[in-house]
Design an enzyme around this catalytic site. Structure first.
Site, PDB file in Angstrom:
ATOM      1  N   HIS A 173      32.241  11.805  -1.263  1.00 59.87           N
ATOM      2  CA  HIS A 173      33.703  11.896  -1.164  1.00 59.87           C
ATOM      3  C   HIS A 173      34.235  13.202  -1.743  1.00 59.87           C
ATOM      4  O   HIS A 173      35.303  13.675  -1.349  1.00 59.87           O
ATOM      5  CB  HIS A 173      34.350  10.698  -1.874  1.00 59.87           C
ATOM      6  CG  HIS A 173      35.683  10.302  -1.312  1.00 59.87           C
ATOM      7  ND1 HIS A 173      36.584  11.210  -0.797  1.00 59.87           N
ATOM      8  CD2 HIS A 173      36.281   9.094  -1.201  1.00 59.87           C
ATOM      9  CE1 HIS A 173      37.676  10.566  -0.392  1.00 59.87           C
ATOM     10  NE2 HIS A 173      37.510   9.289  -0.612  1.00 59.87           N
ATOM     11  N   ASP A 405      31.976   8.902  20.027  1.00 63.52           N
ATOM     12  CA  ASP A 405      31.070   8.564  21.128  1.00 63.52           C
ATOM     13  C   ASP A 405      29.897   9.544  21.165  1.00 63.52           C
ATOM     14  O   ASP A 405      30.067  10.722  21.466  1.00 63.52           O
ATOM     15  CB  ASP A 405      31.851   8.604  22.449  1.00 63.52           C
ATOM     16  CG  ASP A 405      30.999   8.229  23.661  1.00 63.52           C
ATOM     17  OD1 ASP A 405      29.782   8.013  23.503  1.00 63.52           O
ATOM     18  OD2 ASP A 405      31.563   8.170  24.765  1.00 63.52           O
TER      19      ASP A 405
END
Length: 462
Positions: A173, A405
């Site tokens: 993070h 995708d």
């Protein structure tokens, strides 16, 4: 519609799926990248962010099936190419020698890529996991030890028994926030889905921008008064624990829940909030009413002392709230925590409109001055949000995760690898305005929590 899977009954004895790792490799950038040390910003370096962001994306097999070897090779090659413009993600994080901050040593050390197999099927991810760590092995390489030399990026492609696949991706993070990691994932996926003959493979949109100095404290800024700063930033202020809150979350077993709110349900919450609130329904966003509703349901289900102060902390994107705005493609941590705060009695008794107003006000408070105060606070102290009475909410439903995708179609499920006491709002496959609420709740409160979510949105019991 609200959907929920009651999976925590003892009659459900399905064991966690087994996962076998076939191969683990270090993937380095496909082209030479700069060799230097980059400083992370004050926001990147704060103690609160020294943990991994871990996404789990589930892909159903298309009718014609997938060639596993070809798909794996394309994803791995795309990762190598993505690490050229995003080369700091192939570096190693360390503490700065002369201060409290962090820096990245960039010399193309690489990210982790794992290929694995599991006896799971895609349909098992339609409901919440049975326990918080059930899907842990779908991202077996941890990035939570980056200060000990672990790579800050790990990717695991796991083939399921029905021909489907999961992609687990872990980011440190301190290197990027949700928006930044979402942009990386979409660019990485686009490389994998393109034909091999495509040219200009590294023309990313948006172009990744480092520019971490923009989120450092200004040497010319007059420091705010300590008292005012504490009052302005209640996320860092400790509150008394009147009901053993901390011990409950450390000692009791947590049960994951997954509850989906569609557009009709969110509109109903807006109508309920408007009855005693602002004049027009458009005054409240879907996030504000849903956040307030989840917060109230959570607090009530825990049966907390009426005088206990509770807080809702939620990430607020500051890219366009600071002056000047941060450049497009800035993938570092560009958020601060909005904080709504109230005693349990008022949160429950004053209704949804009051709670929604608290959330809205907390969000509206975040302007350039507020952000700069937070930057000063975290750069000059080890300020960290307290955990007593706190529900932390993160909005993953706006990160573009549902579009990622890799040539396997869009993911049918998106969520965290492990469910936790942090509440995560997720996108829902093929339902543009729906939101899935993921949250692990102490087991003895879980039925009440789900019941309150349902009746609060005027939905019949299952």
């Amino acid at each position: 519609m609200i959907t929920h899977s009651k999976h925590h009954h003892s009659s459900d004895n399905h064991m966690p799926a087994s996962v076998q790792v076939r191969k683990a490799d270090v993937v380095t950038p496909s082209e030479p990248t700069p060799t230097h040390v980059l400083r992370l910003s004050a926001l990147d370096s704060q103690l609160f962010l020294r943990f991994p962001v871990e996404y789990l994306l589930v892909y159903k097999a298309p009718a014609h099936g997938l060639d596993r070897a070809t798909t794996t090779a394309r994803v791995k090659a795309a990762l190598s190419r993505a690490l050229v413009p995003y080369y700091p993600l192939a570096g190693r994080v360390r503490a700065v020698a002369d201060g409290p901050g962090l820096e990245v040593v960039c010399s193309a050390q690489g990210a982790i890529f794992v290929e694995a197999f599991s006896d799971c099927t895609a349909s098992e991810f339609e409901r919440a996991p049975r326990h918080c760590n059930q899907w842990r092995k779908l991202l077996s390489s941890h990035v939570d030890e980056v200060l000990k030399g672990a790579p800050p990026l790990a990717v695991q492609l796991t083939w399921l028994s029905d021909g489907a696949a999961t992609l687990g991706v872990g980011f440190s993070h301190c290197l990027c926030d949700g928006i930044g990691s979402g942009e990386f994932l979409n660019s990485f996926a686009e490389l994998a889905s393109r034909a091999k003959s495509t040219t200009g493979a590294n023309e990313f949109k948006p172009t990744p921008v480092w520019a971490r100095h923009l989120m450092d404290p200004s040497p010319f800024r007059i420091l705010p008064c300590t008292v005012n700063s504490a009052l302005s930033h209640p996320e860092f202020k400790k509150v008394p624990d009147l009901c053993g809150f901390a011990s409950r979350f450390s000692q009791e077993r947590l049960t994951p829940t997954s509850v989906t709110f569609d557009r009709k349900c969110l509109n109903e919450l807006k109508r309920l909030a408007m009855r005693a609130g602002r004049l027009s329904e458009s005054s409240y966003t879907a996030f504000e009413v849903l956040a307030a509703h989840v917060w109230r349901s959570w607090a009530k289900s825990l049966n907390l002392a009426s005088k206990q102060v509770v807080k809702l902390l939620f990430s607020v994107n500051i890219r366009n709230r600071v002056k000047p705005s941060l450049p497009s493609g800035y993938y570092g941590n560009a958020f601060v925590l909005g904080c709504a705060e109230v005693c349990v009695k008022d949160l429950i008794e004053k209704g949804l409109s009051h709670a929604t107003e608290l959330v809205k006000r907390a969000k509206e408070t975040v302007d350039d001055g507020y952000v700069r105060d937070v930057v000063e606070t975290v750069s000059t102290s080890r300020a960290c949000p307290d955990s007593v009475g706190v529900l932390i909410m993160s909005q993953w439903s706006r990160l573009g995760l549902e579009r990622v995708d890799f040539g396997m179609g869009r993911p049918v499920e998106v969520g965290p690898v492990c469910c936790d006491k942090y509440c995560i709002l997720l996108p829902v496959h093929n339902q543009r305005d729906a939101v899935k609420v993921n949250l692990a709740v102490p087991t003895n409160s879980v039925d009440q929590y789900v019941h309150l979510l349902r009746i609060g949105a005027r939905m019949p019991e299952e």
